[in-house]
Scaffold this motif. Structure first.
Motif, mmCIF file in Angstrom:
data_model
loop_
_atom_site.group_PDB
_atom_site.id
_atom_site.type_symbol
_atom_site.label_atom_id
_atom_site.label_comp_id
_atom_site.label_asym_id
_atom_site.label_seq_id
_atom_site.Cartn_x
_atom_site.Cartn_y
_atom_site.Cartn_z
ATOM 1 N N ALA A 184 -39.023 -26.412 -32.724
ATOM 2 C CA ALA A 184 -38.987 -26.919 -34.094
ATOM 3 C C ALA A 184 -38.067 -28.123 -34.201
ATOM 4 N N ALA A 185 -36.938 -28.058 -33.492
ATOM 5 C CA ALA A 185 -35.977 -29.170 -33.534
ATOM 6 C C ALA A 185 -36.594 -30.439 -32.987
ATOM 7 N N PHE A 186 -37.329 -30.306 -31.866
ATOM 8 C CA PHE A 186 -37.931 -31.497 -31.281
ATOM 9 C C PHE A 186 -39.076 -32.035 -32.121
ATOM 10 N N ALA A 187 -39.722 -31.150 -32.846
ATOM 11 C CA ALA A 187 -40.766 -31.623 -33.756
ATOM 12 C C ALA A 187 -40.148 -32.468 -34.860
ATOM 13 N N ALA A 188 -38.911 -32.106 -35.246
ATOM 14 C CA ALA A 188 -38.222 -32.822 -36.322
ATOM 15 C C ALA A 188 -37.455 -34.038 -35.812
ATOM 16 N N VAL A 189 -37.149 -34.053 -34.510
ATOM 17 C CA VAL A 189 -36.342 -35.138 -33.936
ATOM 18 C C VAL A 189 -37.113 -35.784 -32.785
ATOM 19 N N PRO A 190 -37.872 -36.818 -33.050
ATOM 20 C CA PRO A 190 -38.597 -37.492 -31.966
ATOM 21 C C PRO A 190 -37.614 -38.172 -31.009
ATOM 22 N N LEU A 191 -37.779 -37.927 -29.725
ATOM 23 C CA LEU A 191 -36.852 -38.453 -28.722
ATOM 24 C C LEU A 191 -37.633 -39.118 -27.592
ATOM 25 N N GLY A 192 -37.263 -40.341 -27.284
ATOM 26 C CA GLY A 192 -37.957 -41.082 -26.239
ATOM 27 C C GLY A 192 -37.313 -40.966 -24.875
ATOM 28 N N SER A 193 -36.045 -40.562 -24.821
ATOM 29 C CA SER A 193 -35.351 -40.442 -23.540
ATOM 30 C C SER A 193 -35.935 -39.287 -22.727
ATOM 31 N N GLN A 194 -35.943 -39.450 -21.407
ATOM 32 C CA GLN A 194 -36.515 -38.414 -20.538
ATOM 33 C C GLN A 194 -35.690 -37.142 -20.578
ATOM 34 N N SER A 195 -34.360 -37.283 -20.533
ATOM 35 C CA SER A 195 -33.466 -36.127 -20.577
ATOM 36 C C SER A 195 -32.498 -36.294 -21.738
ATOM 37 N N VAL A 196 -32.291 -35.204 -22.477
ATOM 38 C CA VAL A 196 -31.428 -35.238 -23.664
ATOM 39 C C VAL A 196 -30.635 -33.942 -23.737
ATOM 40 N N LEU A 197 -29.359 -34.067 -24.091
ATOM 41 C CA LEU A 197 -28.565 -32.889 -24.418
ATOM 42 C C LEU A 197 -27.576 -33.271 -25.506
ATOM 43 N N VAL A 198 -27.537 -32.466 -26.564
ATOM 44 C CA VAL A 198 -26.600 -32.673 -27.665
ATOM 45 C C VAL A 198 -25.856 -31.366 -27.876
ATOM 46 N N VAL A 199 -24.519 -31.441 -27.859
ATOM 47 C CA VAL A 199 -23.683 -30.250 -27.936
ATOM 48 C C VAL A 199 -22.655 -30.412 -29.041
ATOM 49 N N GLU A 200 -22.440 -29.362 -29.791
ATOM 50 C CA GLU A 200 -21.378 -29.334 -30.796
ATOM 51 C C GLU A 200 -20.050 -29.119 -30.077
ATOM 52 N N ASP A 201 -19.117 -30.053 -30.245
ATOM 53 C CA ASP A 201 -17.886 -30.017 -29.458
ATOM 54 C C ASP A 201 -17.032 -28.784 -29.727
ATOM 55 N N ALA A 202 -16.915 -28.377 -30.969
ATOM 56 C CA ALA A 202 -16.008 -27.286 -31.330
ATOM 57 C C ALA A 202 -16.440 -25.954 -30.740
ATOM 58 N N THR A 203 -17.740 -25.727 -30.644
ATOM 59 C CA THR A 203 -18.248 -24.419 -30.216
ATOM 60 C C THR A 203 -18.974 -24.434 -28.875
ATOM 61 N N GLY A 204 -19.381 -25.632 -28.420
ATOM 62 C CA GLY A 204 -20.190 -25.720 -27.213
ATOM 63 C C GLY A 204 -21.648 -25.380 -27.461
ATOM 64 N N LYS A 205 -22.007 -25.184 -28.717
ATOM 65 C CA LYS A 205 -23.379 -24.826 -29.064
ATOM 66 C C LYS A 205 -24.338 -25.965 -28.752
ATOM 67 N N VAL A 206 -25.434 -25.650 -28.087
ATOM 68 C CA VAL A 206 -26.452 -26.651 -27.783
ATOM 69 C C VAL A 206 -27.295 -26.894 -29.035
ATOM 70 N N LEU A 207 -27.313 -28.137 -29.499
ATOM 71 C CA LEU A 207 -28.057 -28.491 -30.704
ATOM 72 C C LEU A 207 -29.451 -29.010 -30.369
ATOM 73 N N LEU A 208 -29.554 -29.760 -29.291
ATOM 74 C CA LEU A 208 -30.836 -30.284 -28.823
ATOM 75 C C LEU A 208 -30.825 -30.314 -27.304
ATOM 76 N N GLU A 209 -31.957 -30.049 -26.708
ATOM 77 C CA GLU A 209 -32.025 -30.032 -25.252
ATOM 78 C C GLU A 209 -33.423 -30.425 -24.795
ATOM 79 N N LYS A 210 -33.478 -31.307 -23.818
ATOM 80 C CA LYS A 210 -34.753 -31.741 -23.245
ATOM 81 C C LYS A 210 -34.522 -32.122 -21.782
ATOM 82 N N ASN A 211 -35.087 -31.378 -20.885
ATOM 83 C CA ASN A 211 -34.933 -31.656 -19.449
ATOM 84 C C ASN A 211 -33.463 -31.818 -19.053
ATOM 85 N N ALA A 212 -32.606 -30.965 -19.610
ATOM 86 C CA ALA A 212 -31.162 -31.129 -19.430
ATOM 87 C C ALA A 212 -30.690 -30.841 -18.013
#
Length: 291
Positions: A16-44
């Motif tokens: 659902a997140a990727f449907a809402a966030v179009p990403l052109g990069s081959q590999s993507v990782l977005v992490v919340e610094d305070a918790t380490g929670k993965v917010l977005l991930e693609k071929n990480a």
């Protein structure tokens, strides 16, 4: 059974997140610094060349060695890129303080500057490589290989997962945070004041609160970016690898920023005058192979 349900929910969330966030990069990782929670991930966990993202490791190793930042380093012919033949505005023979050389390597992604930091490391290039291998082990970067200090070699490889760890480590160095978030600096080159700029145009841009930044580019690696930023009061780290164009890299970052901020975030568009756009094009041509 509960684990399976959680896994399904996480998978659904990611889709659902990727449907809402179009990403052109081959590999993507977005992490919340305070918790380490993965917010977005693609071929990480896909191992790919990392280009000048390498220079964050180079900087950490140099700073760990506690070398004299005021010591003058002479740029040598050995520092010239003979692999990709990238250009540099740092001439051979220039004597520059190690602190300014570090500034050029990180902020402007200059390859001669990065090469000279490794060449003048205790024990030379061999000593530098040994220190890098030790640092990789210390940080627990299990999918990272770094063979040289600039990132020009496609043998310098990592994953988005490892690079988030590297970004966290680099963010603990005040010097790296300061340098990578400088928009520009003036360096004395052979008695002449020369202005250098940050390779990441999001640094200093309206609406962006960047805490750490490093771009990268080679033909093999594509356009890459590590960035720690604040959005709607949230601190996050993003890693983008192998975007096909600088515009795609910038668009991915903008989409991620809005995603992190949530639905109340208003889109912000980077604007530039015709004059500044022409200047940016000229600068891009000069630094394209250095990033």
């Amino acid at each position: 059974m509960l684990k399976k349900i959680v896994a399904v929910l996480l998978t659904s969330f990611t889709a659902a997140a990727f449907a809402a966030v179009p990403l052109g990069s081959q590999s993507v990782l977005v992490v919340e610094d305070a918790t380490g929670k993965v917010l977005l991930e693609k071929n990480a966990n896909t191992q790919v060349p990392i280009a000048s993202l390498t220079k964050l490791m180079t900087a950490m190793v140099v700073l760990d060695a506690k070398l004299d930042m005021n010591e003058k380093i002479a740029i040598d012919r050995a520092d010239v890129d003979m692999l990709k033949h990238s250009t540099s505005r740092v001439p051979v023979g220039a004597e520059i303080s190690r602190g300014d050389v570090l500034q050029l390597a990180l902020m402007s992604s200059d390859n001669r500057a990065a090469a000279s930091l490794a060449r003048t490391f205790p024990g030379g290039l061999a000593g530098f490589k040994l220190a890098v291998r030790q640092k990789i082990r210390t940080l627990g970067l299990t999918q990272t290989v770094i063979e040289e200090p600039t990132g020009l070699s496609p043998q310098n490889m990592s994953t988005a997962t490892d690079l988030v760890k590297m970004a966290a480590a680099a963010g603990s160095y005040p010097e790296i945070r300061r340098i990578t978030t400088d928009t520009k600096d003036i360096i004395d080159i052979k008695g002449r004041k020369v202005e250098y700029h940050n390779t990441n145009r999001l640094v200093g841009a309206k609406g962006w609160d960047v805490g750490l930044s490093k771009t990268g580019y080679t033909e093999e690696a594509g356009r890459c970016l590590i960035m720690r930023f604040k959005s709607a009061g949230k601190d996050a780290t993003l890693v983008l690898l192998n975007a096909k164009a600088n515009s795609a890299r910038l668009m991915d970052a903008a989409n991620i920023r809005r995603f992190v901020a949530g639905p109340n975030e208003k889109p912000k568009v980077l604007k530039a005058s015709v004059k500044s756009k022409k200047k940016a094009v000229k600068q891009a041509k000069r630094t394209r192979r250095a990033m």
